[in-house]
Design an enzyme around this catalytic site. Sequence first.
Site, PDB file in Angstrom:
ATOM      1  N   HIS A  57       0.833  -1.215   0.000  1.00 44.26           N
ATOM      2  CA  HIS A  57       0.000   0.000   0.000  1.00 44.26           C
ATOM      3  C   HIS A  57       0.869   1.268   0.000  1.00 44.26           C
ATOM      4  CE1 HIS A  57      -3.855  -2.160   1.604  1.00 44.26           C
ATOM      5  NE2 HIS A  57      -3.701  -2.265   0.297  1.00 44.26           N
ATOM      6  N   ASP A  59       0.718   4.166   1.324  1.00 49.52           N
ATOM      7  CA  ASP A  59       1.045   4.853   2.577  1.00 49.52           C
ATOM      8  C   ASP A  59       2.105   4.091   3.382  1.00 49.52           C
ATOM      9  OD1 ASP A  59      -1.056   2.923   3.031  1.00 49.52           O
ATOM     10  OD2 ASP A  59      -1.386   3.807   5.021  1.00 49.52           O
ATOM     11  N   ASP A 130      -0.310  -3.524   8.785  1.00 49.38           N
ATOM     12  CA  ASP A 130      -1.763  -3.323   8.915  1.00 49.38           C
ATOM     13  C   ASP A 130      -2.495  -4.628   9.179  1.00 49.38           C
ATOM     14  OD1 ASP A 130      -1.315  -0.660   8.410  1.00 49.38           O
ATOM     15  OD2 ASP A 130      -2.291  -0.623   6.442  1.00 49.38           O
ATOM     16  N   HIS A 168      -0.818   2.264  12.263  1.00 48.74           N
ATOM     17  CA  HIS A 168      -1.820   3.339  12.353  1.00 48.74           C
ATOM     18  C   HIS A 168      -2.276   3.571  13.793  1.00 48.74           C
ATOM     19  CE1 HIS A 168      -2.698   3.912   8.025  1.00 48.74           C
ATOM     20  NE2 HIS A 168      -2.451   2.623   7.913  1.00 48.74           N
TER      21      HIS A 168
HETATM   22 ZN   LIG Z   1      -2.494  -1.117   4.208  1.00 53.46          ZN
END
Ligand SMILES: [Zn+2]
Length: 240
Positions: A57, A59, A130, A168
């Site tokens: 991903h 990010d 994640d 995150h």
């Molecule tokens: Zn991700």
Amino acid sequence: MLEIVPVPAFSDNYLWLVHDDASGETAVVDPGDPAPVLAELDRRSWALTQIWNTHWHPDHTGGNLALKQASGATISGPAGETISGRDVALREGDTIRLGDHVGRVIDVPGHTLGHIALLFDQDRTAFVGDTLFVMGCGRLFEGSPEQMYASLGRLMELADDTKLYCAHEYTLSNARFAAFAEPDNADVSYRLAAVEAMREEGRITVPTTVAEERATNPFVRAGDWREFARRRAEKDSFRS
Ligand SMILES: [Zn+2]
């Protein structure tokens, strides 16, 4: 000892700097944005030698090329995904090194199909991208509930005091969902209150530990993948 420093980026990402004083090596995990990473390296007079990606991903990988160009760092990322600038393709069972610290690679599909986690068992440290969040887990963009439930299970096999570094700051929303999913779980209510206080003071809630997640993470605590799938679907539409 590994020194691990969060670099906040975007609205809620943490890019992790990992520094080994003995060798002078520094790695960054999932650098979505190069600018704050370079600023923090500069502030600490650390030289970036490695870039580690857990999944493709943007990010998590958007800073790869700029950081490689600025530092000459080696990029290691999952073999099963397209990773910009990758030098080393990581597969289940491979090892990564930072100075004398040795980590192992495991596959944790679910959020994406090629997602990996990096486990430094001796250091009681794991970078989970994640896959697992504090009291939560990643959305299933590519994988199935069965896959994600199994991946979370593998992380929960680590030693109780292993610190889990996720990418995150979703903890407050996750804690509110956990209290909804398990209204009678006293550990969850207690932790929700603690998390509310921490966020009110602007404090970072990551890392968490395996023991804390076993006690308070409703996705880890689901009895089987069907219950996991039900909770994941509920969370996707949950408004805290
Ligand atoms: Zn991700």
